[in-house]
Design a protein around this motif. Structure first.
Motif, PDB file in Angstrom:
ATOM      1  N   UNK A  36      12.840 -10.153   2.559  1.00  0.00           N
ATOM      2  CA  UNK A  36      11.412 -10.179   2.251  1.00  0.00           C
ATOM      3  C   UNK A  36      11.135  -9.502   0.924  1.00  0.00           C
ATOM      4  N   UNK A  37      10.069  -9.937   0.298  1.00  0.00           N
ATOM      5  CA  UNK A  37       9.512  -9.250  -0.859  1.00  0.00           C
ATOM      6  C   UNK A  37       8.043  -9.048  -0.546  1.00  0.00           C
ATOM      7  N   UNK A  38       7.631  -7.789  -0.405  1.00  0.00           N
ATOM      8  CA  UNK A  38       6.271  -7.521   0.070  1.00  0.00           C
ATOM      9  C   UNK A  38       5.456  -6.859  -1.028  1.00  0.00           C
ATOM     10  N   UNK A  39       4.122  -7.094  -1.015  1.00  0.00           N
ATOM     11  CA  UNK A  39       3.261  -6.484  -2.023  1.00  0.00           C
ATOM     12  C   UNK A  39       2.851  -5.067  -1.619  1.00  0.00           C
ATOM     13  N   UNK A  40       2.757  -4.199  -2.606  1.00  0.00           N
ATOM     14  CA  UNK A  40       2.213  -2.860  -2.396  1.00  0.00           C
ATOM     15  C   UNK A  40       0.864  -2.819  -3.100  1.00  0.00           C
ATOM     16  N   UNK A  41      -0.208  -2.509  -2.322  1.00  0.00           N
ATOM     17  CA  UNK A  41      -1.573  -2.596  -2.837  1.00  0.00           C
ATOM     18  C   UNK A  41      -2.168  -1.204  -3.017  1.00  0.00           C
ATOM     19  N   UNK A  42      -3.297  -1.198  -3.718  1.00  0.00           N
ATOM     20  CA  UNK A  42      -3.994   0.067  -3.960  1.00  0.00           C
ATOM     21  C   UNK A  42      -4.748   0.550  -2.736  1.00  0.00           C
ATOM     22  N   UNK A  48      -7.368  -5.504  -1.806  1.00  0.00           N
ATOM     23  CA  UNK A  48      -7.052  -4.513  -2.836  1.00  0.00           C
ATOM     24  C   UNK A  48      -5.998  -5.067  -3.805  1.00  0.00           C
ATOM     25  N   UNK A  49      -5.998  -4.490  -4.964  1.00  0.00           N
ATOM     26  CA  UNK A  49      -5.129  -4.952  -6.047  1.00  0.00           C
ATOM     27  C   UNK A  49      -3.654  -4.685  -5.714  1.00  0.00           C
ATOM     28  N   UNK A  85      -0.230   0.898  -0.472  1.00  0.00           N
ATOM     29  CA  UNK A  85      -0.334   0.485   0.932  1.00  0.00           C
ATOM     30  C   UNK A  85       0.434  -0.813   1.139  1.00  0.00           C
ATOM     31  N   UNK A  86       1.125  -0.887   2.307  1.00  0.00           N
ATOM     32  CA  UNK A  86       1.843  -2.103   2.699  1.00  0.00           C
ATOM     33  C   UNK A  86       1.601  -2.339   4.181  1.00  0.00           C
TER      34      UNK A  86
END
Length: 232
Positions: A36-42, A48-49, A85-86
């Motif tokens: 997996x490749x997951x996004x980390x957000x603000x 959120x960005x 945040x993830x």
């Protein structure tokens, strides 16, 4: 190295890896799920960005979770300045199987290299040991040669020592004989001096006796002449 040995080493490395990861779990360390490749957000929502995408196997520390436990605020282990945040469901408490296999292969390669290095060191140690044994044999031979030489020197030096002792004894005897000779010379000189004095006295007495005898003879002759003259 056989495949069975490689499997055994891999299992041991996995156990070691799990033991190493145990203290990290105290910090609530998790890893991004496999494949997996997951996004980390603000923030804790998808609105959120996105700060960055985390690759599978990325190690993170969970700082806090959302109220519904679906989101987690994390900090990157390799860069503590990055937080975000993830989704909690995309994290797992152990490294991914692919990451573990990669680490095990790396450890296995390191062990192989270490084994090769140890073999080389063993060969070098055996070579040094053989050289030392050869040097020891040469030293033992030299030591024996020196002992033999010393024995010959002692044997050859015994005769000069004996001769030197005899010479010393002869010197002592010669010194004693010289002392005796000097004593005899002094005694002879004394006796010679006494003889000279004795002969001098005898000569003097003879001279005096001759003088007296001459006077007596002269007197006797004189009286005879007087007696002869009175007869005429």
């Amino acid at each position: 190295m056989t495949s069975m040995q490689e499997q055994t080493i891999s299992r041991l490395l996995l156990i070691v890896l799990l033991l190493i990861s145990a203290p990290l779990s105290a910090k609530n360390i998790h890893y991004v799920s496999d494949e997996l490749t997951i996004p980390m957000r603000t923030g804790a929502t998808n609105s959120h960005k996105i700060l960055k995408f985390l690759k599978s196997g990325q190690a993170v520390e969970i700082l806090e979770e959302s109220e519904d436990k679906t989101r987690a605020r994390i900090v990157l282990i390799d860069d503590e300045s990055k937080t975000g945040w993830v989704e909690s469901s995309l994290l797992m408490p152990l490294p991914s199987a692919r990451e573990q296999l990669k680490r095990l292969k790396s450890k296995n390669q390191a062990l192989k290299a270490s084994a090769g290095s140890l073999k080389n060191e063993l060969v070098e140690a055996n070579t040094r040991n053989a050289a030392l044994l050869n040097e020891q044999r040469q030293l033992e031979k030299k030591n024996q040669d020196l002992k033999n030489t010393l024995a010959r020197l002692r044997a050859s030096s015994a005769e000069p020592i004996r001769i030197a002792d005899e010479n010393e004894q002869l010197k002592k005897q010669l010194s004693k004989e010289r002392a005796k000779n000097e004593s005899l010379v002094q005694e002879n000189a004394f006796l010679s001096d006494q003889d000279i004095k004795r002969w001098f006295m005898i000569g003097a007495l003879v001279s005096i006796g001759s003088l007296i005898l001459g006077l007596l003879i002269t007197r006797i002759n004189w009286k005879k002449k007087e007696s002869w003259g009175g007869g005429f």
